[in-house]
Design an enzyme around this catalytic site. Structure first.
Site, PDB file in Angstrom:
ATOM      1  N   THR A  50      10.516 -37.300 -39.725  1.00  0.00           N
ATOM      2  CA  THR A  50      10.865 -36.348 -40.039  1.00  0.00           C
ATOM      3  C   THR A  50      12.515 -36.736 -40.641  1.00  0.00           C
ATOM      4  OG1 THR A  50      10.237 -35.117 -38.057  1.00  0.00           O
ATOM      5  CG2 THR A  50      11.960 -34.104 -39.532  1.00  0.00           C
ATOM      6  N   TYR A 138       6.302 -45.457 -29.622  1.00  0.00           N
ATOM      7  CA  TYR A 138       5.909 -45.126 -30.212  1.00  0.00           C
ATOM      8  C   TYR A 138       4.804 -44.502 -30.794  1.00  0.00           C
ATOM      9  CZ  TYR A 138       6.083 -40.415 -33.896  1.00  0.00           C
ATOM     10  OH  TYR A 138       6.250 -39.734 -34.857  1.00  0.00           O
ATOM     11  N   LYS A 166       7.055 -42.468 -26.398  1.00  0.00           N
ATOM     12  CA  LYS A 166       6.902 -41.229 -27.390  1.00  0.00           C
ATOM     13  C   LYS A 166       6.137 -41.406 -27.400  1.00  0.00           C
ATOM     14  CE  LYS A 166       8.373 -38.072 -31.113  1.00  0.00           C
ATOM     15  NZ  LYS A 166       8.900 -38.854 -32.744  1.00  0.00           N
ATOM     16  N   ILE A 208      10.904 -35.251 -28.545  1.00  0.00           N
ATOM     17  CA  ILE A 208      12.089 -35.660 -29.880  1.00  0.00           C
ATOM     18  C   ILE A 208      11.144 -34.385 -30.627  1.00  0.00           C
ATOM     19  CG2 ILE A 208      12.169 -37.141 -31.262  1.00  0.00           C
ATOM     20  CD1 ILE A 208      11.694 -39.631 -28.833  1.00  0.00           C
TER      21      ILE A 208
END
Length: 296
Positions: A50, A138, A166, A208
């Site tokens: 992001t 992740y 994540k 998240i």
């Protein structure tokens, strides 16, 4: 050691604000950090997907993380995104994040070169052994073209400073398997806004979130209710955000979230090629979502 700071609840995947020419707007970045501190966000991920990590060079990457840590001034934990598809580059980024004071690092699976499961294990193992900082795996196969399998996560969870994952697969069966099989002190974060509340109710520790850029108080409340195992309040708090969760991914993240924040007056409309400003059709959908929520 396991983590010694409270990384649970709502963790925002923060945008990197830019001027219209694509240069970084550090003034707005400072205001966004304060906005999240005031809104109950529990931690900030700096320079993740992001945050447009793919279009910033390494010097910019470190400078944004450094500025975010400085602006936070120890008032909120900062998780530095330091993953790369080169193990040596990931080590250098992770070393730099440790030196400038990040609380933890988030490391995406190596993308494009599609390593084997053993390659993934050795990649993460070497980073963890080389840099003494808490590290979060992740997994986002929709972007990386590689899936970090449950069995590999289990192996990695035995490494002392790999503290969590994540999971952005959006597959709650994967989440269930991870939560059931990993040790109790291993942390699980949803990386999918649409399923995050259910993920936490299943035993996850937080999410998240992209949506938290826009509605940090609501996301923080929904996640906290889920952590308290109050399904009714968690779901009722999250329900008004359902359309927003979906429409923030109507085009590639972070295109929609950056336009939405521009529409809210939170930042300029800058984004770097090859990403482009949100299409007119998608703008109309997001504008309706923001209006329905009373944000604009």
């Amino acid at each position: 050691m396991r983590i010694n700071h409270p990384l649970t609840g709502s963790i925002v995947a923060l945008i990197t604000p830019m001027f219209d020419d694509g240069s970084i707007d550090f003034g707005v970045l400072k205001s966004l950090v304060a906005f999240h501190i005031d809104s109950g966000t529990k931690a900030i991920v700096s320079m993740g997907t992001t945050g447009e990590s793919a279009t910033l060079n390494q010097d910019e990457h470190i400078e944004v993380i450094r500025a975010t840590i400085e602006f936070a001034n120890s008032r909120i934990p900062i998780i530095a995104s330091t993953g790369a598809n080169s193990t040596s580059e990931a080590i250098e980024l992770t070393k730099a994040a440790k030196v400038i004071g990040a609380d933890a690092c988030l490391l995406v699976t190596p993308y494009y070169n599609r390593p084997t499961q053993e390659g993934l294990y050795q990649h993460y193992k070497l980073i963890a052994e080389t840099v003494d900082i808490d590290q979060i795996l992740y997994n986002v196969p929709s972007r990386t073209a590689v899936d970090l399998c449950v069995e590999t996560v289990l192996r990695l969870s035995n490494i002392d400073n790999i503290i969590g994952i994540k999971d952005a697969t959006g597959d709650l069966n994967v989440a269930k398997a991870l939560i059931e099989q990993c040790a109790d002190d291993f942390l699980f974060y949803s990386g999918d806004d649409a399923t995050a509340v259910e993920f936490i109710l299943m035993g996850g520790h937080g999410g998240i979130s992209v949506t938290a850029n826009i509605t940090p108080k609501q996301v923080a409340s929904a996640y906290q209710f889920a952590l308290e195992n109050d399904r009714e309040l968690a779901e009722s708090t999250n329900a008004p955000l359902a359309d927003l969760h979906q429409h923030l991914f109507i085009e590639s993240n972070p295109i929609p979230i950056k336009w939405a924040m521009f529409k809210m007056g939170k930042c300029n409309n800058g984004i770097r090629l090859p990403l482009m400003i949100l299409s007119q059709q998608a703008q109309a959908m997001l504008e309706q979502d923001l209006s329905n929520l009373g944000i604009i």
